[in-house]
Write a protein that holds these residues in place. Structure first.
Motif, PDB file in Angstrom:
ATOM      1  N   GLU A  14      15.430  19.681 -17.744  1.00 59.24           N
ATOM      2  CA  GLU A  14      16.515  19.051 -17.693  1.00 59.24           C
ATOM      3  C   GLU A  14      15.889  18.171 -18.973  1.00 59.24           C
ATOM      4  O   GLU A  14      17.263  17.718 -20.320  1.00 59.24           O
TER       5      GLU A  14
ATOM      6  N   ASP B 181      16.598  23.356 -23.249  1.00 60.90           N
ATOM      7  CA  ASP B 181      17.603  23.470 -23.059  1.00 60.90           C
ATOM      8  C   ASP B 181      17.756  24.932 -22.314  1.00 60.90           C
ATOM      9  O   ASP B 181      17.044  26.134 -22.887  1.00 60.90           O
TER      10      ASP B 181
ATOM     11  N   CYS C 136      11.437  29.348 -18.989  1.00 64.45           N
ATOM     12  CA  CYS C 136      12.300  28.841 -18.098  1.00 64.45           C
ATOM     13  C   CYS C 136      13.299  30.008 -17.834  1.00 64.45           C
ATOM     14  O   CYS C 136      13.310  29.484 -16.377  1.00 64.45           O
TER      15      CYS C 136
END
Length: 344
Positions: free
Chosen positions: A331, A336, A307
């Motif tokens: 998202e 997260d 990420c």
């Protein structure tokens, strides 16, 4: 047989038909009543015309030619064949290569009983390769594969495997690739084992091809567990090439969907070997699903690192519509990114 038919009166023709077709004739005694030949013939013609077998067609033609000669003043209307077999038999290969003819053959296959279906299919033997590449005859082969017993489909596989390199060529063709997919779906492993072996050897090239990629995806869905495993390993070993392809990235998605949880982890890790590969996948039209599957399959820490790579390239991602979409998907996915980065 023709000589024998000329000697049979209508009642005996019906008796013979009763023993060889699905047509349920009336009792033989119904023809013992008084009346001329002209009174018997309409019932013979009507009942024989209802037979869906070639025997019924032959018997009707024989009885009409003999008994109308004996009663020249009477003209009878002969009903059309119920399954249009007379218009198709002997012309299947020719008719299949036109739009209207293809529909006519498919309709005959749909309605005919098994023995007549087998006769129609027999006419395609030796012509499968040409038919596979025709937009109309291709539909006839698809119909055959869909409705016929598996054993009767072997001629298609045999014709493909008769020539070296033909399996790859057919898997990359706009029309014949559909036949390969249907064979993988319908046939037993013993029938298509050699075909699959050739396809597995060409997994990287087929995965990146506009039509071949669908064949590999079908193999991942319908192959045996061993075949699926070998295909997955070939994808992992060639991930850099396959995942950068607009078609190959769809193969990666299908591979991860059908892999075990353990195999999904190793497939996802194969993507991360190249630091920029995940980013490039995210910018492909169909790359978003693959990216999300990769991230969701990784252990927590490895997911966080992946990420972070995407966040660091946010400007580059936002420069393309596909990149914008993957950021929005991330998202919305529950991954997260901010927390993930903090755990690195």
């Amino acid at each position: 047989m023709a000589a024998l038919s000329s000697a049979l009166p209508p009642c005996m023709l019906l008796e013979a038909l009763d023993g060889h077709s699905s047509c349920k004739a009336a009792s033989l005694t119904s023809f013992e009543a008084e009346g001329s030949i002209s009174e018997k013939l309409p019932e013979v013609s009507h009942r024989l015309s209802r037979s869906s077998t070639r025997l019924g067609s032959w018997a009707m033609q024989s009885s009409l030619s003999v008994w109308t000669a004996a009663d020249e003043d009477t003209e009878w209307e002969v009903p059309d064949s119920p399954h249009d077999l007379e218009a198709v038999v002997g012309r299947v290969q020719l008719l299949s290569h036109s739009e209207g003819g293809s529909l006519q053959v498919q309709n005959a296959l749909d309605k005919a009983p098994l023995m007549d279906q087998m006769l129609l299919v027999q006419e395609m033997h030796g012509h499968a390769l040409r038919a596979m590449r025709c937009p109309h005859a291709n539909r006839v082969l698809q119909k055959i594969i869909s409705i016929m017993p598996q054993a009767s489909l072997q001629f298609i596989v045999d014709e493909i495997m008769q020539y070296k390199g033909m399996a790859r060529k057919m898997a990359m063709h706009e029309y014949s690739s559909s036949i390969i997919k249907k064979l993988l779906e319908r046939c037993e492993e013993s029938q298509v084992g050699r075909l699959i072996e050739v396809l597995l050897q060409d997994t990287p090239a087929l995965s990146c091809h506009a039509y071949g990629n669908f064949v590999i995806q079908h193999l991942l869905r319908f192959g045996t567990a061993q075949q699926q495993y070998r295909c997955l390993r070939a994808i992992e070993q060639n991930m850099g090439r396959i995942a950068r392809s607009e078609f190959g990235v769809c193969v990666v998605t299908t591979a991860m969907k059908h892999a075990s949880s353990h195999d999904r982890v190793w497939t996802a890790r194969a993507v991360l070997v190249d630091p920029r590969l995940l980013l490039q996948m995210a910018q492909l039209q169909d790359g978003g699903k693959a990216v999300l599957l990769v991230l969701s399959s990784l252990p927590e820490q490895e997911c966080a690192q992946a990420c972070r790579r995407l966040v660091e390239a946010a400007d580059e991602l936002h420069a393309s519509e596909c990149g914008k979409q993957i950021m929005a998907d991330l998202e919305a996915s529950g991954l997260d990114i901010v927390d993930a980065m903090g755990k690195c």
